[in-house]
Design a protein around this motif. Structure first.
Motif, PDB file in Angstrom:
ATOM      1  N   MET A  43       0.840  -1.175   0.000  1.00 46.87           N
ATOM      2  CA  MET A  43       0.000   0.000   0.000  1.00 46.87           C
ATOM      3  C   MET A  43       0.886   1.239   0.000  1.00 46.87           C
ATOM      4  SD  MET A  43      -2.870   0.858   2.781  1.00 46.87           S
ATOM      5  CE  MET A  43      -3.149   2.511   3.300  1.00 46.87           C
ATOM      6  N   SER A  86      -6.488   4.205  -0.465  1.00 44.50           N
ATOM      7  CA  SER A  86      -7.290   3.007  -0.190  1.00 44.50           C
ATOM      8  C   SER A  86      -6.382   1.772  -0.144  1.00 44.50           C
ATOM      9  CB  SER A  86      -8.370   2.844  -1.264  1.00 44.50           C
ATOM     10  OG  SER A  86      -7.785   2.688  -2.532  1.00 44.50           O
ATOM     11  N   ARG A  87      -6.947   0.670   0.300  1.00 50.65           N
ATOM     12  CA  ARG A  87      -6.162  -0.571   0.426  1.00 50.65           C
ATOM     13  C   ARG A  87      -5.599  -1.045  -0.903  1.00 50.65           C
ATOM     14  NH1 ARG A  87      -7.063  -3.057   5.702  1.00 50.65           N
ATOM     15  NH2 ARG A  87      -8.767  -1.971   6.690  1.00 50.65           N
ATOM     16  N   ASP A  88      -6.231  -0.646  -2.009  1.00 51.17           N
ATOM     17  CA  ASP A  88      -5.717  -1.046  -3.322  1.00 51.17           C
ATOM     18  C   ASP A  88      -4.633  -0.100  -3.837  1.00 51.17           C
ATOM     19  OD1 ASP A  88      -7.105   1.194  -4.178  1.00 51.17           O
ATOM     20  OD2 ASP A  88      -8.566   0.080  -5.372  1.00 51.17           O
ATOM     21  N   ARG A 102      -4.826   3.186  -4.391  1.00 52.66           N
ATOM     22  CA  ARG A 102      -5.267   4.377  -5.127  1.00 52.66           C
ATOM     23  C   ARG A 102      -5.494   5.546  -4.175  1.00 52.66           C
ATOM     24  NH1 ARG A 102     -10.242   2.918  -8.514  1.00 52.66           N
ATOM     25  NH2 ARG A 102     -10.665   1.654  -6.698  1.00 52.66           N
TER      26      ARG A 102
END
Length: 142
Positions: free
Chosen positions: A1, A117-119, A121
């Motif tokens: 992350m 965010s966790r992804d 982004r």
């Protein structure tokens, strides 16, 4: 992350001494299980102005606050910021140990913040309204 390891560009935040104590302990305890979010929460606590619980302005996001915000991902959303054991996304209860939960703490209506965010982004959210919880006789224990 990907993380924001700097406070540059972040809005000033205010937390109560009570939330500060509990959230600092929670972040430290969560470092092994949720290192990215726990570290972000620690960064937020380090940069926060800490005030006594009695002097926190009414419109500041605290634990238990219901927050209405809009972001670049969603038009509007209404959530309640809670401790991990109380989280239930279907009921709109978002844990402080999520990227958006850590981003919201200490903000006031009208403030915006960038968060990741966790992804991985990057997003931006703006707080529209903050409602405080009705005081209860038994506080939540972490």
């Amino acid at each position: 992350m990907t993380k924001f390891n700097t406070t540059a560009g972040k809005p000033p935040i205010v937390v109560s001494d009570e939330d500060y104590g509990r959230l600092t302990k929670l972040a430290t305890a969560a470092l092994d299980r949720f290192p990215d979010v726990a570290e972000e929460l620690q960064i937020e606590m380090e940069r926060a102005q800490v005030l006594s619980t009695a002097t926190i302005p009414e419109g500041v996001v605290q634990m238990g606050s219901t927050v209405e915000y809009h972001s670049d991902v969603e038009q509007r959303r209404r959530i309640t910021l809670v401790y991990p054991g109380e989280a239930d996304i279907a009921e709109g209860r978002v844990s402080i140990l999520t990227p958006i939960g850590a981003a919201l703490i200490g903000l006031s209506a009208g403030q915006s913040i960038r968060w990741v965010s966790r992804d991985g982004r990057e997003h931006v959210l703006t707080v529209l309204k903050v409602e405080q919880p009705v005081a209860s006789a038994t506080p939540t224990v972490v």
